[in-house]
Write a protein that holds these residues in place. Sequence first.
Motif, PDB file in Angstrom:
ATOM      1  N   ALA A 232       1.432  -6.203   1.508  1.00 60.36           N
ATOM      2  CA  ALA A 232       0.914  -5.935   0.160  1.00 60.36           C
ATOM      3  C   ALA A 232       0.286  -4.542   0.092  1.00 60.36           C
ATOM      4  N   SER A 233      -0.413  -4.155   1.150  1.00 61.78           N
ATOM      5  CA  SER A 233      -1.046  -2.835   1.195  1.00 61.78           C
ATOM      6  C   SER A 233      -0.003  -1.723   1.226  1.00 61.78           C
ATOM      7  N   ALA A 234       1.079  -1.941   1.979  1.00 58.67           N
ATOM      8  CA  ALA A 234       2.155  -0.946   2.042  1.00 58.67           C
ATOM      9  C   ALA A 234       2.783  -0.748   0.668  1.00 58.67           C
ATOM     10  N   ASN A 235       2.946  -1.835  -0.072  1.00 54.74           N
ATOM     11  CA  ASN A 235       3.500  -1.730  -1.433  1.00 54.74           C
ATOM     12  C   ASN A 235       2.605  -0.880  -2.333  1.00 54.74           C
ATOM     13  N   CYS A 236       1.304  -1.146  -2.280  1.00 55.06           N
ATOM     14  CA  CYS A 236       0.389  -0.435  -3.175  1.00 55.06           C
ATOM     15  C   CYS A 236       0.273   1.040  -2.802  1.00 55.06           C
ATOM     16  N   ILE A 237       0.304   1.352  -1.501  1.00 49.55           N
ATOM     17  CA  ILE A 237       0.233   2.748  -1.078  1.00 49.55           C
ATOM     18  C   ILE A 237       1.499   3.494  -1.444  1.00 49.55           C
ATOM     19  N   MET A 238       2.641   2.840  -1.313  1.00 47.99           N
ATOM     20  CA  MET A 238       3.901   3.470  -1.703  1.00 47.99           C
ATOM     21  C   MET A 238       3.885   3.799  -3.198  1.00 47.99           C
ATOM     22  N   GLY A 239       3.392   2.868  -3.992  1.00 52.50           N
ATOM     23  CA  GLY A 239       3.283   3.116  -5.429  1.00 52.50           C
ATOM     24  C   GLY A 239       2.311   4.238  -5.734  1.00 52.50           C
ATOM     25  N   ALA A 240       1.208   4.289  -4.977  1.00 56.19           N
ATOM     26  CA  ALA A 240       0.208   5.336  -5.188  1.00 56.19           C
ATOM     27  C   ALA A 240       0.767   6.711  -4.850  1.00 56.19           C
ATOM     28  N   VAL A 241       1.479   6.812  -3.734  1.00 54.79           N
ATOM     29  CA  VAL A 241       2.042   8.099  -3.312  1.00 54.79           C
ATOM     30  C   VAL A 241       3.075   8.598  -4.322  1.00 54.79           C
ATOM     31  N   ILE A 242       3.970   7.706  -4.738  1.00 57.93           N
ATOM     32  CA  ILE A 242       5.026   8.098  -5.689  1.00 57.93           C
ATOM     33  C   ILE A 242       4.422   8.535  -7.023  1.00 57.93           C
ATOM     34  N   SER A 243       3.487   7.738  -7.543  1.00 61.36           N
ATOM     35  CA  SER A 243       2.888   8.072  -8.839  1.00 61.36           C
ATOM     36  C   SER A 243       2.048   9.332  -8.755  1.00 61.36           C
ATOM     37  N   ASN A 244       1.329   9.513  -7.661  1.00 62.49           N
ATOM     38  CA  ASN A 244       0.492  10.704  -7.514  1.00 62.49           C
ATOM     39  C   ASN A 244       1.347  11.970  -7.431  1.00 62.49           C
ATOM     40  N   ASN A 245       2.424  11.909  -6.645  1.00 65.47           N
ATOM     41  CA  ASN A 245       3.303  13.081  -6.501  1.00 65.47           C
ATOM     42  C   ASN A 245       3.943  13.463  -7.833  1.00 65.47           C
ATOM     43  N   TYR A 246       4.237  12.478  -8.646  1.00 68.99           N
ATOM     44  CA  TYR A 246       4.853  12.763  -9.947  1.00 68.99           C
ATOM     45  C   TYR A 246       3.819  13.272 -10.963  1.00 68.99           C
TER      46      TYR A 246
END
Length: 277
Positions: A232-246
């Motif tokens: 679950a943590s990996a999912n949320c971090i992946m979403g955070a990285v993608i959204s932040n980079n965009y």
Amino acid sequence: TTIVSIVDMLTIQPIIKHTIEINPNAVVNLKGCENVAKENIPAFLYGSFSGLALTVFSLVPSLASMLGKSALPNISHHFAKGDMESVRRQSQNVLFITNLIAIPAGLGIAFFPKEILTTLFSGRTAEIEASYEALSILGAGVWFISLTVTSFSLLQSIGKEKIPIYILLSAVVVKTVLNFVLIAVPSVSINGAAYSTVIFYIITAVVSTAYYFKTIKCKIGFFENIVKPVYASANCIMGAVISNNYLKEHIGHTPAFLVCITISVIIYIFSVSILFK
């Protein structure tokens, strides 16, 4: 954390000072020190590390400490009555909640150290530059320091107050040796204190958690208590990285970071609700 702070206070500045004396070119590799006088670099790096990186690092374990202490009365009560089934059940719950909070928080700190420090300590550019890599390393240790705090509280609840002392004394020897070895490497410098701190808490967490659950004759529940929170943590971090980079290309770094935190929390809650329904 007190014993770790004492070791760092006694070792970091003398080691960096000695390293610069025997290798003046070592300052070239030190981030954030461009405008700092050479004689002030040891104090500057130590202050940046302890004042910024360690401050953020200690926030999550403080919450874990509250959780651990809240469980003490009930677990002590059931243990005194010999109701080991209740002790095991509540111990599993405490471990689960600790992991649910500490794992995503640690990953967030590891992936977004500079953004976190900039948000919390805006204007302290040099200190942030000097300490953000160390904070990223410490992010890997957030889970382990949280487990340490929780396990020490659990050990106290069943009358094993001396065990944490023995574990700490053993681990602090490793921490001290690693400080001398790693900080003296110019390319590592203050980050060496972060590495040694993470290793210190890996030792204390693994030993104390294993000892506690062995004592109460209870399985840790690897899949439920570790694998699922990690996923679950990996999912949320992946979403955070993608959204932040965009988003940072469109609305700026700080607003993008704040939005990505919100997005990651939503993803995490959704993932947890799916995994544990």
